[in-house]
Write a protein that holds these residues in place. Structure first.
Motif, PDB file in Angstrom:
ATOM      1  N   LEU A  95       0.817  -1.094   0.009  1.00  0.00           N
ATOM      2  CA  LEU A  95       0.129  -0.260   0.094  1.00  0.00           C
ATOM      3  C   LEU A  95       0.883   1.198  -0.051  1.00  0.00           C
ATOM      4  CD1 LEU A  95      -2.822   0.902   0.275  1.00  0.00           C
ATOM      5  CD2 LEU A  95      -2.589   1.039   2.624  1.00  0.00           C
ATOM      6  N   ILE A  96       0.551   2.183  -0.841  1.00  0.00           N
ATOM      7  CA  ILE A  96       1.475   3.613  -0.982  1.00  0.00           C
ATOM      8  C   ILE A  96       0.454   4.421  -0.391  1.00  0.00           C
ATOM      9  CG2 ILE A  96       2.351   4.984  -2.295  1.00  0.00           C
ATOM     10  CD1 ILE A  96       3.143   2.809  -4.185  1.00  0.00           C
ATOM     11  N   LEU A  97       0.435   5.417   0.635  1.00  0.00           N
ATOM     12  CA  LEU A  97      -0.145   6.251   1.136  1.00  0.00           C
ATOM     13  C   LEU A  97       0.195   7.539   0.264  1.00  0.00           C
ATOM     14  CD1 LEU A  97      -0.126   5.982   4.845  1.00  0.00           C
ATOM     15  CD2 LEU A  97      -1.588   4.722   2.973  1.00  0.00           C
ATOM     16  N   LEU A  98      -0.699   8.309  -0.423  1.00  0.00           N
ATOM     17  CA  LEU A  98      -0.418   9.392  -1.137  1.00  0.00           C
ATOM     18  C   LEU A  98      -0.833  10.716  -0.246  1.00  0.00           C
ATOM     19  CD1 LEU A  98      -1.256   8.466  -4.911  1.00  0.00           C
ATOM     20  CD2 LEU A  98       0.839   8.484  -3.632  1.00  0.00           C
ATOM     21  N   ILE A  99      -0.241  11.292   0.272  1.00  0.00           N
ATOM     22  CA  ILE A  99      -0.688  12.237   1.336  1.00  0.00           C
ATOM     23  C   ILE A  99      -0.599  13.890   0.475  1.00  0.00           C
ATOM     24  CG2 ILE A  99      -0.235  13.374   3.415  1.00  0.00           C
ATOM     25  CD1 ILE A  99       0.402  10.754   4.464  1.00  0.00           C
ATOM     26  N   GLY A 100      -1.628  14.621   0.206  1.00  0.00           N
ATOM     27  CA  GLY A 100      -1.644  15.552  -0.243  1.00  0.00           C
ATOM     28  C   GLY A 100      -1.806  15.981  -1.667  1.00  0.00           C
ATOM     29  N   GLN A 101      -1.806  17.060  -2.280  1.00  0.00           N
ATOM     30  CA  GLN A 101      -1.995  17.259  -3.808  1.00  0.00           C
ATOM     31  C   GLN A 101      -0.993  16.770  -4.555  1.00  0.00           C
ATOM     32  OE1 GLN A 101      -2.282  21.117  -5.300  1.00  0.00           O
ATOM     33  NE2 GLN A 101      -1.672  22.020  -3.162  1.00  0.00           N
ATOM     34  N   TYR A 102       0.537  17.095  -3.949  1.00  0.00           N
ATOM     35  CA  TYR A 102       1.490  16.718  -4.880  1.00  0.00           C
ATOM     36  C   TYR A 102       1.820  15.499  -5.360  1.00  0.00           C
ATOM     37  CZ  TYR A 102       2.473  21.635  -3.632  1.00  0.00           C
ATOM     38  OH  TYR A 102       2.248  23.161  -3.481  1.00  0.00           O
ATOM     39  N   SER A 103       1.668  14.502  -4.400  1.00  0.00           N
ATOM     40  CA  SER A 103       1.856  13.152  -4.854  1.00  0.00           C
ATOM     41  C   SER A 103       0.911  12.374  -5.439  1.00  0.00           C
ATOM     42  CB  SER A 103       2.065  12.119  -3.643  1.00  0.00           C
ATOM     43  OG  SER A 103       0.918  12.543  -2.503  1.00  0.00           O
ATOM     44  N   GLN A 104      -0.621  13.158  -5.197  1.00  0.00           N
ATOM     45  CA  GLN A 104      -1.642  12.557  -5.870  1.00  0.00           C
ATOM     46  C   GLN A 104      -1.687  13.011  -7.392  1.00  0.00           C
ATOM     47  OE1 GLN A 104      -4.867  14.050  -3.390  1.00  0.00           O
ATOM     48  NE2 GLN A 104      -4.097  12.600  -1.822  1.00  0.00           N
ATOM     49  N   LYS A 105      -1.328  14.506  -7.693  1.00  0.00           N
ATOM     50  CA  LYS A 105      -1.135  14.444  -9.111  1.00  0.00           C
ATOM     51  C   LYS A 105       0.160  13.915  -9.797  1.00  0.00           C
ATOM     52  CE  LYS A 105      -2.571  19.494  -9.065  1.00  0.00           C
ATOM     53  NZ  LYS A 105      -2.216  20.752  -8.555  1.00  0.00           N
ATOM     54  N   PHE A 106       1.072  13.502  -9.063  1.00  0.00           N
ATOM     55  CA  PHE A 106       2.247  13.066  -9.779  1.00  0.00           C
ATOM     56  C   PHE A 106       1.758  11.557 -10.009  1.00  0.00           C
ATOM     57  CE2 PHE A 106       6.326  10.726  -9.507  1.00  0.00           C
ATOM     58  CZ  PHE A 106       7.084  11.715 -10.546  1.00  0.00           C
ATOM     59  N   TYR A 107       1.103  10.679  -9.089  1.00  0.00           N
ATOM     60  CA  TYR A 107       0.878   9.364  -9.426  1.00  0.00           C
ATOM     61  C   TYR A 107      -0.490   9.001 -10.032  1.00  0.00           C
ATOM     62  CZ  TYR A 107       5.298   7.983  -7.142  1.00  0.00           C
ATOM     63  OH  TYR A 107       6.563   8.060  -7.145  1.00  0.00           O
ATOM     64  N   LEU A 108      -1.516   9.625  -9.641  1.00  0.00           N
ATOM     65  CA  LEU A 108      -2.827   9.258 -10.094  1.00  0.00           C
ATOM     66  C   LEU A 108      -2.966   9.315 -11.605  1.00  0.00           C
ATOM     67  CD1 LEU A 108      -5.124  10.321  -7.226  1.00  0.00           C
ATOM     68  CD2 LEU A 108      -3.949   8.131  -7.337  1.00  0.00           C
ATOM     69  N   GLU A 109      -3.386   8.079 -12.129  1.00  0.00           N
ATOM     70  CA  GLU A 109      -3.699   8.339 -13.577  1.00  0.00           C
ATOM     71  C   GLU A 109      -5.014   9.120 -14.068  1.00  0.00           C
ATOM     72  OE1 GLU A 109      -3.447   4.553 -15.578  1.00  0.00           O
ATOM     73  OE2 GLU A 109      -1.530   4.257 -15.025  1.00  0.00           O
ATOM     74  N   LYS A 110      -5.845   8.846 -13.013  1.00  0.00           N
ATOM     75  CA  LYS A 110      -7.135   9.698 -13.298  1.00  0.00           C
ATOM     76  C   LYS A 110      -7.565  10.499 -12.017  1.00  0.00           C
ATOM     77  CE  LYS A 110      -9.304   6.235 -16.194  1.00  0.00           C
ATOM     78  NZ  LYS A 110      -9.942   5.154 -16.458  1.00  0.00           N
ATOM     79  N   PRO A 111      -6.577  11.648 -11.845  1.00  0.00           N
ATOM     80  CA  PRO A 111      -7.036  12.602 -10.586  1.00  0.00           C
ATOM     81  C   PRO A 111      -8.263  13.295 -10.910  1.00  0.00           C
ATOM     82  CG  PRO A 111      -5.346  13.414 -11.962  1.00  0.00           C
ATOM     83  CD  PRO A 111      -5.711  12.246 -12.656  1.00  0.00           C
ATOM     84  N   LYS A 112      -9.094  13.496  -9.787  1.00  0.00           N
ATOM     85  CA  LYS A 112     -10.398  14.378  -9.840  1.00  0.00           C
ATOM     86  C   LYS A 112      -9.932  15.741  -9.973  1.00  0.00           C
ATOM     87  CE  LYS A 112     -12.645  10.517  -8.987  1.00  0.00           C
ATOM     88  NZ  LYS A 112     -13.489   9.959 -10.005  1.00  0.00           N
ATOM     89  N   LYS A 113     -10.950  16.583  -9.895  1.00  0.00           N
ATOM     90  CA  LYS A 113     -10.534  17.843 -10.040  1.00  0.00           C
ATOM     91  C   LYS A 113     -10.010  18.693  -8.541  1.00  0.00           C
ATOM     92  CE  LYS A 113     -15.094  19.659  -8.593  1.00  0.00           C
ATOM     93  NZ  LYS A 113     -16.266  20.163  -8.696  1.00  0.00           N
ATOM     94  N   ASN A 114     -10.287  17.911  -7.504  1.00  0.00           N
ATOM     95  CA  ASN A 114      -9.537  18.667  -6.432  1.00  0.00           C
ATOM     96  C   ASN A 114      -9.156  17.566  -5.471  1.00  0.00           C
ATOM     97  OD1 ASN A 114     -11.842  18.442  -4.872  1.00  0.00           O
ATOM     98  ND2 ASN A 114     -12.439  20.403  -5.536  1.00  0.00           N
ATOM     99  N   LEU A 115      -8.607  17.998  -4.327  1.00  0.00           N
ATOM    100  CA  LEU A 115      -8.087  16.765  -3.270  1.00  0.00           C
ATOM    101  C   LEU A 115      -9.486  16.542  -2.712  1.00  0.00           C
ATOM    102  CD1 LEU A 115      -5.057  16.834  -1.000  1.00  0.00           C
ATOM    103  CD2 LEU A 115      -7.431  16.856  -0.022  1.00  0.00           C
ATOM    104  N   THR A 116     -10.295  17.187  -2.446  1.00  0.00           N
ATOM    105  CA  THR A 116     -11.513  16.697  -1.585  1.00  0.00           C
ATOM    106  C   THR A 116     -12.097  15.602  -2.500  1.00  0.00           C
ATOM    107  OG1 THR A 116     -11.989  18.633  -0.656  1.00  0.00           O
ATOM    108  CG2 THR A 116     -13.769  17.378  -0.732  1.00  0.00           C
ATOM    109  N   GLU A 117     -12.237  15.844  -3.812  1.00  0.00           N
ATOM    110  CA  GLU A 117     -13.034  14.668  -4.693  1.00  0.00           C
ATOM    111  C   GLU A 117     -12.095  13.580  -4.723  1.00  0.00           C
ATOM    112  OE1 GLU A 117     -15.833  14.867  -5.962  1.00  0.00           O
ATOM    113  OE2 GLU A 117     -16.080  16.696  -4.904  1.00  0.00           O
TER     114      GLU A 117
END
Ligand code: SF4
Length: 190
Positions: A118-140
């Motif tokens: 399991l990889i915990l992606l904490i905050g927008q920077y890691s989520q933007k970098f790793y997620l192939e299909k990010p949503k419009k913002n962190l809350t989503e």
């Protein structure tokens, strides 16, 4: 892994942009089962050399329902932020992690870590970098955390500055944290 960690400790790739001489702060081992990918060290972490050694770390350990001893057991949990060195501060707080860091080092580190579950992606920077299909913002993204499992668990940053977000989004504490705790417990028990 030992050589790679030593190479990272000697990295000066973005020294011209950092407020101090590079001082990479991370924890990794070949046996780790969980990776925590946060943002970059703040000044307190930079000074102590210990990742998540601040109020954000206290809150993160509460979310995970583990104590410091387990949290800092590198044989189980690796701590690999998006930027390893303190980036300095700007007008509105700490600057973003240096963009050179994750593309340079993450994959090399992960190649030595075959047991990660399991990889915990904490905050927008890691989520933007790793997620192939990010949503419009962190809350989503956090609301849709189940979409990114089993590989990633997406979380907001546990900084005290996000208290207002936590209050506004009580579903996080009620619905997301229990799932997170269960996953962490199951993985660490193995
Ligand atoms: S932030 Fe990363 S890439 Fe930049 S000097 Fe530190 S270790 Fe190297």
């Amino acid at each position: 892994m030992k050589n790679l960690l030593s190479e990272i400790q000697n990295c000066t790739l973005c020294k011209d942009y950092l407020p101090f001489h590079p001082s990479p702060i991370l924890r990794a081992s070949k046996t780790a089962k969980i990776i925590i990918i946060g943002q970059a060290p703040g000044i307190r972490v930079h000074n102590s050399g210990i990742p998540w050694n601040d109020p954000s770390g206290i809150e993160l350990r509460r979310w995970l329902n583990i104590d410091s001893e387990v949290f800092y057991d590198t044989s189980e949990i690796a701590i690999i932020p998006m930027g390893f060195c303190y980036p300095g501060t700007g007008k509105s707080g700490d600057l973003p992690p240096r963009k050179e860091c994750a593309p340079t080092w993450h994959e090399k580190l992960f190649n030595f870590m075959p047991n990660v579950e399991l990889i915990l992606l904490i905050g927008q920077y890691s989520q933007k970098f790793y997620l192939e299909k990010p949503k419009k913002n962190l809350t989503e993204i956090v609301k849709s955390f189940e979409e990114y499992l089993p590989k990633y668990f997406c979380l907001p940053h546990p900084s005290p500055r996000n208290r207002i977000w936590m209050k506004k989004n009580s579903w996080f504490e009620e619905d997301v944290i229990p799932v997170l705790r269960q996953k962490i417990e199951t993985i660490l028990k193995k």
